[in-house]
Scaffold this active site. Structure first.
Site, short mmCIF file in Angstrom:
data_model
loop_
_atom_site.label_atom_id
_atom_site.label_comp_id
_atom_site.label_asym_id
_atom_site.label_seq_id
_atom_site.Cartn_x
_atom_site.Cartn_y
_atom_site.Cartn_z
N THR A 66 0.77 -1.32 -0.10
CA THR A 66 0.09 -0.10 -0.32
C THR A 66 1.19 1.09 0.09
OG1 THR A 66 -1.50 0.97 0.97
CG2 THR A 66 -0.47 0.16 2.54
N GLU A 67 0.06 2.52 -0.92
CA GLU A 67 1.26 3.45 -1.49
C GLU A 67 1.96 4.32 -0.09
OE1 GLU A 67 -1.22 5.65 -3.59
OE2 GLU A 67 -1.93 6.79 -2.22
N ASN A 68 0.63 3.93 1.51
CA ASN A 68 1.13 5.08 2.73
C ASN A 68 1.84 4.13 3.28
OD1 ASN A 68 -1.41 3.35 2.56
ND2 ASN A 68 -1.46 3.81 4.57
N GLY A 69 2.76 3.54 2.38
CA GLY A 69 3.89 2.71 2.87
C GLY A 69 3.95 1.51 4.09
N SER A 79 8.33 3.96 -0.13
CA SER A 79 7.23 3.29 -0.74
C SER A 79 7.11 3.72 -2.15
CB SER A 79 6.26 3.61 -0.33
OG SER A 79 5.22 2.98 -0.46
#
Lengths: 227, 208
Positions: free
Chosen positions: B46-49, B88
């Site tokens: 997930t892009e938020n890490g 990320s």
């Protein structure tokens, strides 16, 4: 390093500052520092953050107070970004939309002393219009410049007396990058431990990047639902 | 019969190789997670890490510090890891992700993607991680209906909406067909309740 109060931590932020604000939606949003900034009164600010505020709290409250001239972010439009939406539609706030990875990397470059970098993101799209491009090894890239902050406001989980930080889950997001990219990094945490109380192997942000830490009460903020 | 959104999600899930690192975009692509084989060793990014993201959180599992890219509370699976935003997006841009699945307004036969902005003058532009994802993963799958609500094709000779990325899509998964796109133009792999001949009549794109 450790401030006695939020007001002490945010003292001295000047009008016209570029302020990097951590958080991805509400996760990692430094609510108490933003509330402190509203009380402190600095205005004509440029805010760099992933979003442009949710609901009426945090970044949205700062916008609502009329302190922000420009927002640099990747995703302003959300189901509950009504404060920003109204200001934007009324022409009362400037917006620079930046792809999320470029937002992070431009701040990383600022913190790392990199003058500019060629990035493949956005090639051939409206967000690359007017920007210098170059073909390297057969691939096209766009020239991107650093984003440096005068101040970073971030939220971490735990700090020690040296300003070393650890974060919690996906609330880490932009915090470690922003901490490196500002002249002055101010951090709110829910726990301060004595120096030596953090495992050095687990430190995410070394204290060299941190100027001021303040302990705040854990906040039971509402979790957003699906957009 | 054309595929329902759930059936389409299952078809996409079937085509994700075991042990892949995968990013599922916000919206329809998120449904793909429900159909992945739990034993296939597929790791969700997930892009938020976070890597090895688990299903949506319910009840006591809800933790405001643990959300997905859509800001919905999620869970972590054993072997999960957390990292900051620059790392990320390095995972995307640097070609470390095997597959990403995105929604789209339009895809061109050559693989151009338009999925972030309708171009409407009163729309507030918001790109998020779409452009980084589009150009980063080794394979970019698009999941969409083949026609919009007004019956206009979304697989087009050239995108008319503002672009997200150039020549970045490898395959379109739609309710009516799976179609490979790219420099050699569009190639139909599978159809659902429609013939290739019928698709040729309705699409303004040469199909092989």
């Amino acid at each position: 390093m450790i401030a006695e109060s939020v007001d002490e931590a945010v003292a001295g932020i000047e009008d016209g500052s570029t302020v990097l604000v951590g958080g991805f939606g509400f996760a990692g949003m430094p609510f108490d520092l933003i509330d402190g900034l509203i009380r402190q009164g600095a205005t004509d600010l440029t805010i760099v953050s992933n979003n442009a505020g949710n609901g009426d709290v945090g970044l949205a409250a700062l916008l609502k107070a009329g302190r922000v001239r420009k927002v640099i972010c990747s995703f302003p439009r959300q189901s509950d970004s009504y404060v920003f939406d109204e200001l934007y539609r009324a022409g009362r706030i400037e917006l620079e939309v930046v792809p999320q990875g470029n937002l992070a990397e431009r701040m990383r470059a600022a913190g790392a002393g990199i003058g500019a970098f060629f990035c493949p993101t956005g090639v051939g799209t409206p967000l690359a219009e007017g920007k210098e491009t170059r073909t390297i090894d057969g691939r096209d890239y766009v020239l991107e410049y650093p984003i440096k902050g005068d101040v970073a406001l971030i939220s971490a989980h735990r700090a020690d007396g040296m300003g070393n930080l650890v974060y919690r889950k996906t609330a880490r997001n932009f915090g470690p990058v922003m901490a490196t990219a500002a002249t002055r990094t101010i951090v709110q945490v829910t726990e301060v431990v004595s120096t030596g109380g953090l495992d050095p192997e687990a430190v995410v942000t070394p204290g060299i990047f941190v100027d001021r830490v303040v302990r705040v009460e854990a906040r039971n903020y509402t979790v957003q639902g699906a957009r | 019969m054309s595929l329902t959104p759930d059936e389409l999600a299952a078809v996409v899930a079937r085509d994700i190789p075991p042990h892949s690192y995968v990013n599922l975009g916000i919206g329809q692509p998120t449904k793909v997670a429900d159909h992945l084989d739990a034993d296939a060793g597929i790791v969700l990014h997930t892009e938020n890490g976070m890597l090895n993201m688990g299903p949506a959180a319910t009840g006591d599992q809800v933790d405001p510090d643990l959300t997905n890219a859509g800001k919905v509370p999620v869970t972590e699976l054993p072997g999960a890891s957390y990292f900051h935003h620059a790392d990320s997006f390095l995972m995307m841009r640097g070609g470390h992700l095997d597959v990403c699945v995105l929604g789209a307004f339009q895809v061109s036969a050559a693989g151009d993607l338009a999925n972030w902005h309708t171009g409407a003058p009163d729309a507030i532009p918001a790109v998020g991680g779409a452009m980084d994802l589009a150009i980063g993963a080794k394979q970019v799958f698009v999941m969409m209906t083949l026609f919009d609500k007004k019956g206009r094709p979304k697989l087009v000779p050239a995108c008319t909406y503002p672009l997200t990325g150039l020549r970045c899509v490898s395959r379109v998964y739609s309710d009516l067909a799976i179609i490979d796109v790219g420099p050699d133009s569009a190639k139909v792999r599978e159809t659902f309740g429609v013939t290739v001949e019928e698709l040729r009549k309705r699409l303004d794109v040469p199909l092989t």
